[in-house]
Design an enzyme around this catalytic site. Sequence first.
Site, PDB file in Angstrom:
ATOM      1  N   PRO A   2     -30.568 -20.036   3.372  1.00 41.16           N
ATOM      2  CA  PRO A   2     -31.290 -19.627   4.605  1.00 41.16           C
ATOM      3  C   PRO A   2     -30.629 -18.635   5.385  1.00 41.16           C
ATOM      4  O   PRO A   2     -29.632 -19.050   5.939  1.00 41.16           O
ATOM      5  CB  PRO A   2     -31.711 -20.983   5.164  1.00 41.16           C
ATOM      6  CG  PRO A   2     -31.452 -21.766   4.330  1.00 41.16           C
ATOM      7  CD  PRO A   2     -30.629 -21.613   3.383  1.00 41.16           C
ATOM      8  N   GLU A   3     -31.293 -17.574   5.860  1.00 41.12           N
ATOM      9  CA  GLU A   3     -30.612 -16.639   6.661  1.00 41.12           C
ATOM     10  C   GLU A   3     -31.408 -16.610   7.996  1.00 41.12           C
ATOM     11  O   GLU A   3     -32.426 -17.076   8.076  1.00 41.12           O
ATOM     12  CB  GLU A   3     -30.277 -15.398   6.046  1.00 41.12           C
ATOM     13  CG  GLU A   3     -29.535 -15.351   4.714  1.00 41.12           C
ATOM     14  CD  GLU A   3     -29.431 -13.728   4.063  1.00 41.12           C
ATOM     15  OE1 GLU A   3     -29.594 -12.984   4.895  1.00 41.12           O
ATOM     16  OE2 GLU A   3     -29.274 -13.801   2.744  1.00 41.12           O
TER      17      GLU A   3
END
Length: 270
Positions: A2-3
Site C-alpha cells: 500500500p502506497e
Amino acid sequence: MPELPEVETIARGLARAIVGKTIRRAEIRLPKMAIAPPGVSFGDAVAGERITGAGRRGKYALIELASGRRLVTSLRMTGRLVVAAPGEPDFPGTHVVLHFSDRTRLGFADVRTFGRMRLVEQGEPWDAALGVEPLSSGFTQEAFLSMLHRRTTPIKVLLLDQRRVAGIGNIYACEALWEARIKPSRPAQALSKPAIRRLHHAVVDVLNRAIEMRGTSVDDYVDADGLRGGFQNALSVYGRLGEPCTRCGTPIVRTVLGQRGTWWCKNCQR
Ligand SMILES: [Zn+2]
C-alpha cells in the site's frame, strides 16, 4: 504494497466507518504487531477510548483518539485494516482486533506480519523523518526543484525516499516517470527544469487519479470495507513487462534500480 493512494482510501473508509465509536477492548493475538510506549499496556491504554478522527501521513494510516493519543499503522507489504460487522469472519492473518462498543470491530490483518500498529502519545514527533506530503500545498515546483538540486541519486530512487517526499512507492514512482517521459535511472541533477516541472505535475496527477479509482490492487491491497481498488486497470508501465507502451507501442522493459523492479519504456522515457 500500500502506497499513498491506497492508505488514503483506507483512511477515508475508516473516517466514514469508525469515527465516533468507542473501543471496548483490544484483542492482541500477536504482541509484536501492537506497540505501545515503554511502561504502557496497549490494551489498557486504548480500552474506553473514543475514535475522533482518521487520516493519513505518508504511507501510515492514523486513528485519532479522544485522549489526544493516536494509533499509527504501517501496513508494510501485506497489511490490511478492515472493518467488520458482528458475525462477519476475520480476514486471514488478523492479529490485532479493536472491538467497539456497538459490536463492530476493526481488524488489523497481515499474513507476513511485518505491519505494526503503534500507540503514539500526544505531541510525540513520530513522523519527524517523513518528508513533504506530495498532495499538500508544501509540495511546490520550487520545493521539488531544490530537492533535486545537485543530487546524483537516480531520480526514481529519490522519489522513493520517504524523507524527501512521503507516500510514493514503487508503483507510483514508475507511473509518474512514464507520464513525465523520464528514464528512471537518470541522476536527479541531470534533469532539465522543464523535465522536473513535468515530473512534479505527473506525481500529483498520478496520485490523484489513483485515489479517484480507490488505489491499485496488484497484490493483497483492499480498502477498509474489504474491497479491491481499480487503478490496476489504468497502469501504464508497472507490472506490464513485454506489453506495448500505450504511448508509442514499444514493449515495456523491466530493469532493477535500487534493488527494486522498475518498469519503463526505452523509447519514450529519456
Ligand atoms: Zn513508449
